[in-house]
Design a protein around this motif. Structure first.
Motif, short mmCIF file in Angstrom:
data_model
loop_
_atom_site.label_atom_id
_atom_site.label_comp_id
_atom_site.label_asym_id
_atom_site.label_seq_id
_atom_site.Cartn_x
_atom_site.Cartn_y
_atom_site.Cartn_z
N LEU A 174 0.74 -1.40 -0.07
CA LEU A 174 0.01 0.13 -0.04
C LEU A 174 0.77 1.26 -0.04
O LEU A 174 1.78 1.32 0.69
CB LEU A 174 -0.73 0.25 1.39
CG LEU A 174 -1.83 -0.99 1.78
CD1 LEU A 174 -2.44 -0.64 3.01
CD2 LEU A 174 -3.08 -0.92 0.38
N VAL A 176 -0.21 5.00 1.12
CA VAL A 176 -1.07 5.62 2.06
C VAL A 176 -0.88 7.26 1.88
O VAL A 176 0.27 7.60 2.07
CB VAL A 176 -1.08 5.22 3.40
CG1 VAL A 176 -2.09 6.21 4.26
CG2 VAL A 176 -1.21 3.89 3.60
N LYS A 177 -1.78 7.82 1.34
CA LYS A 177 -1.86 9.16 1.06
C LYS A 177 -1.58 9.93 2.56
O LYS A 177 -2.08 9.56 3.37
CB LYS A 177 -3.14 9.76 0.60
CG LYS A 177 -3.55 10.92 0.18
CD LYS A 177 -4.87 11.34 -0.29
CE LYS A 177 -4.99 12.64 -1.11
NZ LYS A 177 -6.16 12.96 -1.61
N THR A 255 -4.94 12.62 -4.77
CA THR A 255 -4.35 11.47 -4.50
C THR A 255 -3.13 11.28 -5.29
O THR A 255 -2.87 10.26 -6.07
CB THR A 255 -5.35 10.24 -4.30
OG1 THR A 255 -6.49 10.80 -3.49
CG2 THR A 255 -4.85 9.21 -3.84
N PRO A 258 0.04 8.35 -4.20
CA PRO A 258 -0.34 6.88 -4.18
C PRO A 258 -0.76 6.43 -5.76
O PRO A 258 -0.12 5.37 -6.08
CB PRO A 258 -1.63 6.92 -3.25
CG PRO A 258 -1.69 7.98 -2.25
CD PRO A 258 -0.67 9.13 -3.18
N VAL A 269 -1.77 -1.31 -4.46
CA VAL A 269 -2.82 -0.36 -3.89
C VAL A 269 -2.45 0.99 -3.41
O VAL A 269 -1.46 1.18 -2.84
CB VAL A 269 -3.68 -1.13 -3.12
CG1 VAL A 269 -4.95 -0.12 -2.68
CG2 VAL A 269 -4.29 -2.32 -3.69
N GLY A 270 -2.95 2.14 -4.27
CA GLY A 270 -2.83 3.45 -3.39
C GLY A 270 -4.11 4.05 -2.68
O GLY A 270 -5.16 4.02 -3.47
N LEU A 271 -4.10 4.07 -1.56
CA LEU A 271 -5.21 4.43 -0.75
C LEU A 271 -5.25 6.09 -0.51
O LEU A 271 -4.33 6.51 -0.07
CB LEU A 271 -4.93 4.03 0.67
CG LEU A 271 -6.20 4.14 1.83
CD1 LEU A 271 -7.32 3.40 1.46
CD2 LEU A 271 -5.62 3.77 3.26
N ILE A 279 -9.78 11.06 -6.26
CA ILE A 279 -9.28 9.54 -6.70
C ILE A 279 -9.61 9.49 -8.21
O ILE A 279 -8.57 9.00 -8.70
CB ILE A 279 -10.04 8.57 -6.04
CG1 ILE A 279 -9.74 8.27 -4.37
CG2 ILE A 279 -10.07 7.01 -6.74
CD1 ILE A 279 -8.23 7.60 -4.18
N TRP A 315 -9.61 4.11 -3.33
CA TRP A 315 -8.08 3.66 -3.64
C TRP A 315 -8.01 3.42 -5.28
O TRP A 315 -8.92 3.57 -5.79
CB TRP A 315 -7.92 2.46 -2.89
CG TRP A 315 -8.99 1.52 -3.12
CD1 TRP A 315 -9.17 0.42 -4.02
CD2 TRP A 315 -10.21 1.27 -2.21
NE1 TRP A 315 -10.30 -0.37 -3.75
CE2 TRP A 315 -11.07 0.23 -2.75
CE3 TRP A 315 -10.65 2.09 -1.20
CZ2 TRP A 315 -11.97 -0.19 -2.29
CZ3 TRP A 315 -11.88 1.86 -0.77
CH2 TRP A 315 -12.56 0.50 -1.26
N ALA A 323 -8.54 -4.05 -6.61
CA ALA A 323 -9.46 -2.82 -6.37
C ALA A 323 -10.64 -3.51 -5.79
O ALA A 323 -11.04 -3.11 -4.32
CB ALA A 323 -9.80 -1.93 -7.64
N VAL A 326 -9.66 -5.22 -2.27
CA VAL A 326 -9.72 -4.21 -1.29
C VAL A 326 -11.03 -3.78 -0.54
O VAL A 326 -11.39 -3.60 0.51
CB VAL A 326 -9.03 -3.04 -1.33
CG1 VAL A 326 -9.13 -1.61 -0.50
CG2 VAL A 326 -7.27 -3.32 -1.66
#
Lengths: 541, 541
Positions: A174, A176-177, A255, A258, A269-271, A279, A315, A323, A326
């Motif tokens: 991950l 994380v922003k 975002t 991420p 994955v980018g949260l 997003i 995300w 996606a 998650v």
């Protein structure tokens, strides 16, 4: 040239000109001479290139892959097995080797003589494993270049935070922003003045904890536009995030880190968060899948607010599969929001879509028609919306967002004059001028819009572009950027107004080939349905 | 049968019988019917099968591989791209999928009709990964590659820790060996089991604080060999650090991560420790400048001990300049150890130098003669030392080091069986066997050696190689690595025995061009003098 260094084995005479063409290909590959590589692959829809992970069919798809490729292979040809098939075709299998570590690979190409010229009509590539960055050549580099891209990341680890337990997200990495609380880390919000005042957090945001508790690990904390109040990904302090899908194009935000980390293949994955498109816009610009979830479905505790009336967790990933994995963790069946019925019809809002650039609007219409034609989308129903109504709704959205943004951050900003970059600073300055009365009036309009949009979305899915155009160039004029932003917001605000989930799938292209997202907006609670629909559309593309 | 479930795409009619032959192959593969598989591959010496790791040429080699294969593929065919080449040949590319996780692969086969029967004449196989799902992807990278090299770094930031104030080291970036306490970060010691038990430190080691207080910033925490008890830089858990100066060569340790980070140009200075060569060896292997400081001159508070009798703080840099700037902060004139007089003569110890490989010994002799000839080194004096005396000293050094290492870490290691890699684990196991009596006797010998060496170093600088040879290759035999290590330790132990400073300058080369260090060992307290001498020699090189 291969001729001297490399052993060529062939059971029959090698057709004339073949080795020369192979040489030209190798030279172009190592020089990243994309034009020559494109020319050496046979034109048309039947040329095929695969590597086990992807199978690209058609010259255009292969050229698109090549233009988006970030890392150029450094492998060298160590030996050739040629199998002539008649006079005008031959299979060429090249054993390859990565000089930095001696790892081996294999490249199989079917070469055919078309109109007298040798072209690759099919290729299968197994690259040698490169476990580490390419070794710098001696003499040693004189100046220090940081080991991480500071436009993408603030801090990374191997991992930064390990999973709590094993679970369905085992092995998922991950980004994380920098807007989520992570215990032991500071929350930077994209602003160095803010960051310098922060102490490490003692608790982790529930959305992050849930992922760690499902087996995912945090690779790092990635950049955000300042206080998430931008769609550009051009942080005045840390730089513009790269967009590997559009060389020279901005990556989009807020975002931003991420999304680029995912697009660069550095995490799975980018949260992030999505208030007004944060997003969907970077997903659209970078050819990623992105989801903005139903408002309230995922806790925003421990997430720095921008405008709580519209803030949501979301995300990005390179495909729908991760996606969805998650989503199955963060949005289980027993979600606070009851699952809606699956969409029974597709909805078109020409008033909103009219704000897309003509090429993206046309691509959207074409793609939607094709998907309806193939039975993948239910028949499309056109919904009327007066242009002045959309303007009124958008103005109300913007007013409430601004009022809440200033309520959240105005005090700190006032106490730190000059701390913000010009773009975000100007936006907050305008937000400061919104009065309570204006905000109240806007809230009433938002409520009306919400009711109307929820009627439209009931049992339906709204299909429209995720952004007005493709990624603008870094150096694009302020007017061009503002025009893109204005068009985008008139489309992205709809999900925010409705409190509805939205999924962006990279199914569109601009006239010049930049990716753009096809956005699916569903009724609140239909997040998983939207992702499953997105998987169907992705599979058919 | 593939026909029903699988989409077959072909731009021209598929030649008769081809799909049947393909089906027969698939059925045989999943049934592990080796005889049928062998029969479907064309006989003779020209049939070829590759998978990136091996390329088998000839039917017999392929059949041999097949008969020896333990695990039978479970992948299923998901789609077929057929490219007919005339009537009697076709390339068949099969997209494959691993049912257990959805990972994708690719099987490319050249089928040719030989004597009326379809046979595979060439095959390229990329099996789907079984261990971990792979995201389906478009023109984007499919698998996550971390944004940092985990063999070099544990955690990095932009920066990880900002300077406390502005000072003489403004702009200097640091990689800190994962053996120093840094407030807010854990101390990892190169071992994941140890790391998992650590809490973030609440204070920072004084050596690190001093650098932060002079304007330097910490870019990240870099890898160390486990508990610093190795010279290889081949951490069993995190991998071998790259050596950009010697492709395919190890980087050396135990200050492995900081050295590679400096050599890669990712930071300016790598802060580490040197007990028995842990700064000098990676500096030598990677063509860097390294300093091991006078014992006791820089506090080792907050530094995980290995053998306190010999442990020192040190650092590496790409040139003498930055190494000297750091020294002027950490070793001010008012150091606890009085500055010695500048060296008035160079000393040669043939007994020690004899442990270098012949090419490095010759390079050292040539370089030293040239430096004396140019007046850059004072005339060299040869000091006699009986070989058995050096052996006795080295044995004593090793015994005290082992005894203290076990005293420092034995309890933890005993409580965590299997936590260490084989190499370091074996070394600690041997250390556990050292008795108090053996340690006491060895201490007496160390005291004698110290007295004798300090006499030799009084007003002098000992000039010898920093390592016995250049960086060994990753895959070098255990015997070759041990021989290099044994030779190196007989030279590096001298500074440890004397408690003396040593500076490694990259002035030597092996016969095949790998860098090696020229080591200057001075009297205790002459650290700055040695660095200034090193600057002169570097300038003349």
């Amino acid at each position: 040239m291969i001729a001297e260094a490399v052993r060529v084995v062939s059971p029959a005479p090698v057709p004339e000109g073949l080795l020369g063409a192979f040489d030209a290909y190798e030279t172009a590959l190592l020089a990243n001479d994309v034009a020559t590589l494109d020319a050496l692959f046979a034109p048309g829809p039947d040329t095929v290139r695969g590597d086990g992970t992807t199978l690209l069919v058609g010259h255009d798809a292969i050229a698109g892959f090549r233009s988006g490729r970030v890392v150029i292979p450094t492998r060298r040809v160590a030996g050739l097995q040629v199998r002539p098939i008649g006079d005008d075709a031959a299979l060429v299998m090249a054993s390859t080797e990565e000089p930095s570590n001696g790892a081996t690979g294999l490249q199989t190409q079917l070469w055919q003589r078309l109109d007298g010229t040798w072209k690759v009509t099919a290729a299968h590539v197994t690259l040698p494993k490169k476990d580490r960055p390419v070794a710098a050549a001696h003499p040693l580099p004189a100046a220090a270049a940081p080991p991480l891209d500071p436009s993408v990341w603030r801090v990374v680890g191997a991992p930064l935070v390990a999973p709590t337990v094993s679970g369905p997200l085992d092995g998922v990495t991950l980004a994380v922003k920098d807007l989520f609380a992570v215990a032991g880390e500071r929350l930077g919000a994209g602003n160095p003045t803010w960051l310098a005042e922060q102490a490490p957090r003692t608790t982790t945001a529930p959305a992050v904890s849930a992922l760690l508790g499902a087996g995912a690990e945090i690779t790092g904390i990635a950049r955000t536009d300042e206080f998430a109040y931008s769609l550009a990904g051009q942080n005045a302090h840390y730089g513009t995030t790269p967009n590997p899908a559009v060389p020279g194009g901005i990556g989009g935000g807020s975002t931003s880190g991420p999304a680029s980390a995912v697009a660069l293949g550095q995490v799975e994955v980018g949260l992030g968060t999505d208030t007004a498109g944060s997003i969907r816009v970077p997903a659209s610009y970078q050819g990623l899948v992105g989801i903005r979830t139903t408002h309230g479905a995922i806790s925003t505790d421990g997430v720095l607010p921008l405008a709580p009336s519209f803030d949501t967790v979301g995300w990005v990933a390179r495909a729908v599969g991760p996606a969805l994995r998650v989503a199955e963790v963060l949005l289980p069946g027993a979600s606070a929001v009851p699952a809606g019925s699956p969409p029974v019809r597709a909805v078109v809002l020409p008033t909103a879509e009219g704000h897309a650039s003509p090429d993206v609007a046309a691509a959207c219409a074409d793609r939607r028609a094709a998907l309806v034609g193939e039975g993948l989308l239910p028949g499309a129903e056109v919904v009327d919306l007066a242009p002045e109504t959309l303007e009124e709704w958008f103005a109300a959205f913007r007013t409430v967002q601004a009022y809440e943004a200033w309520a959240a951050h105005g005090e700190w900003i006032t106490a730190h004059p000059g701390a913000l970059g010009a773009d975000v600073g100007g936006r907050f300055a305008a937000a400061a001028a919104v009065t309570v009365a204006e905000a109240d009036a806007a809230r009433a309009t938002v409520a009306e819009a919400r009711a109307r949009l929820r009627e439209v979305l009931d049992g339906a899915v709204l299909v429209l572009p995720s952004s007005a155009g493709g990624a603008p160039a870094w150096g694009a004029s302020a007017a061009a950027v503002e025009s893109e932003r204005a068009g985008t917001l008139r489309m992205t605000c709809l999900a925010g107004l409705a409190g509805a989930p939205a999924v962006s799938v990279p199914l569109l292209r601009t006239a010049d080939g930049r990716p753009a997202g096809l956005c699916l907006v569903g009724a609140p609670g239909t997040d998983l349905d939207l992702l499953r629909l997105a998987a169907t559309l992705e599979g058919a593309a």
